[in-house]
Design a protein around this motif. Structure first.
Motif, PDB file in Angstrom:
ATOM      1  N   SER A  90       0.895  -1.246   0.176  1.00 18.33           N
ATOM      2  CA  SER A  90      -0.045  -0.179  -0.016  1.00 18.33           C
ATOM      3  C   SER A  90       1.053   1.258  -0.118  1.00 18.33           C
ATOM      4  O   SER A  90       0.300   2.449  -0.223  1.00 18.33           O
ATOM      5  N   ARG A 117       4.138  -0.215  -2.954  1.00 17.47           N
ATOM      6  CA  ARG A 117       3.367   0.618  -3.820  1.00 17.47           C
ATOM      7  C   ARG A 117       3.863   0.696  -4.924  1.00 17.47           C
ATOM      8  O   ARG A 117       3.304   0.480  -6.285  1.00 17.47           O
ATOM      9  N   ILE A 164      -3.054  -6.712  -3.618  1.00 14.47           N
ATOM     10  CA  ILE A 164      -2.403  -5.743  -2.530  1.00 14.47           C
ATOM     11  C   ILE A 164      -2.757  -6.147  -0.988  1.00 14.47           C
ATOM     12  O   ILE A 164      -3.710  -6.409  -0.719  1.00 14.47           O
ATOM     13  N   ASN A 165      -1.612  -6.657  -0.504  1.00 20.46           N
ATOM     14  CA  ASN A 165      -1.615  -7.114   0.913  1.00 20.46           C
ATOM     15  C   ASN A 165      -1.419  -5.768   1.808  1.00 20.46           C
ATOM     16  O   ASN A 165      -0.426  -5.031   1.594  1.00 20.46           O
ATOM     17  N   TYR A 166      -2.156  -5.499   2.818  1.00 17.47           N
ATOM     18  CA  TYR A 166      -1.727  -4.338   3.879  1.00 17.47           C
ATOM     19  C   TYR A 166      -2.261  -4.824   5.301  1.00 17.47           C
ATOM     20  O   TYR A 166      -3.016  -5.974   5.474  1.00 17.47           O
ATOM     21  N   ALA A 169      -4.184   1.478   0.616  1.00 15.17           N
ATOM     22  CA  ALA A 169      -4.269   0.218  -0.326  1.00 15.17           C
ATOM     23  C   ALA A 169      -5.539   0.348  -1.159  1.00 15.17           C
ATOM     24  O   ALA A 169      -5.010   0.217  -2.538  1.00 15.17           O
ATOM     25  N   GLU A 170      -6.356   0.972  -1.078  1.00 14.27           N
ATOM     26  CA  GLU A 170      -7.629   1.132  -2.023  1.00 14.27           C
ATOM     27  C   GLU A 170      -6.945   2.283  -2.914  1.00 14.27           C
ATOM     28  O   GLU A 170      -7.498   2.130  -4.313  1.00 14.27           O
ATOM     29  N   ALA A 194      -7.651  -5.464  -2.589  1.00 17.13           N
ATOM     30  CA  ALA A 194      -6.946  -5.169  -1.480  1.00 17.13           C
ATOM     31  C   ALA A 194      -7.224  -6.139  -0.513  1.00 17.13           C
ATOM     32  O   ALA A 194      -8.456  -6.237  -0.301  1.00 17.13           O
ATOM     33  N   ARG A 202      -6.452  -7.273   3.528  1.00 14.81           N
ATOM     34  CA  ARG A 202      -5.842  -7.236   4.926  1.00 14.81           C
ATOM     35  C   ARG A 202      -5.617  -8.331   5.328  1.00 14.81           C
ATOM     36  O   ARG A 202      -6.298  -9.547   5.662  1.00 14.81           O
TER      37      ARG A 202
END
Length: 247
Positions: A14, A19, A34-36, A43-44, A59, A61
């Protein structure tokens, strides 16, 4: 370098280097997961930028130090995209302090996210990639894992561990068409370096032969190459992106 039709998972994707990697891989045609953990709005933002390029993106989590959460994350990626072709283990934290002042939790947290997280995610995708007989895994290490640094015994140990892990897994997976490499960034211009004093920045620059900090894009470009078919004969390597700090 063409990654059209490929699916890439980027942990810690993110912000900063993660990024930049996500956007570069999307630019080359990959769909992105995308991992966050703590910055859903960031992330969005990345998801929205990837979609503007005409790629798919999600994304998720998940705490990479938790094997069960990682398994659920990879299952969600497979359900969305059917394949996982690229894994970039970028998630990492620092808990800097001198060894004599270091608390057990400072050591444990850094090891859990940086090293165990890399293990969890790699193990979770390896079976899928072995069945596909193809895959690219890039682990983000650090020059600190090669040369050490005062106040970063935990971080250095975790990144050195990633380098050893990379070489071992590369040997295990090579016959299945899977490339496993590491990228070791030096001092990169991120939110972390932005807050440093001018004196500290000057000292950093003096330790770099090129006399400048790197950018997240400098790292992303090398990762993109390692994720492409252009790097098909490269595995088990550590590529330094550090302006010449470590030679």
């Amino acid at each position: 370098m063409n990654l059209s039709g490929k699916t890439a998972v980027i942990t810690g994707g993110s912000r900063g280097i993660g990024r930049a990697i996500a956007l570069k891989l999307a630019e080359l045609g990959a769909n992105i997961a995308i991992n966050y953990t703590s910055t859903p709005h960031k992330a969005e933002e990345v998801v929205a930028l990837v979609r503007q390029m005409g790629r798919e993106a999600i994304a998720i989590r998940a705490d990479v130090s938790d094997g069960e959460q990682v398994q659920h994350m990879m299952k969600e990626v497979e359900e969305k995209f059917s394949t996982i072709d690229i894994l970039v283990n970028n998630a990492g934290i620092t808990r800097d302090t001198l060894l004599m002042k270091m608390k057990d939790e400072d050591w444990d947290q850094v090891m859990a996210i940086n090293l165990k997280g890399t293990y969890n995610c790699t193990k979770a995708v390896s079976r899928k990639m072995m069945k596909q007989r193809s895959g690219k895994i890039v682990n983000i290490a650090s020059v600190v894992g090669v040369m050490g640094n005062v106040g970063q015994a935990n971080y250095a140990a975790s990144k050195a561990g990633i380098i050893g892990f990379t070489k071992s897994v590369a040997k295990e997976l090579a016959t299945r068409g899977i490339n496993v490499n590491a990228v070791a960034p030096g001092f990169i211009q991120t939110e972390m370096t932005d807050v440093l004093s001018d004196e500290v920045k000057e000292a950093l620059l003096n330790s770099i032969p090129m006399r400048q900090l790197g950018t997240p894009e400098d790292v992303a470009n090398v990762v993109a190459f390692l994720c492409s078919d252009d790097a098909r004969y490269i595995t088990g390597q550590v590529i330094h992106v550090d302006g010449g700090m470590v030679m």
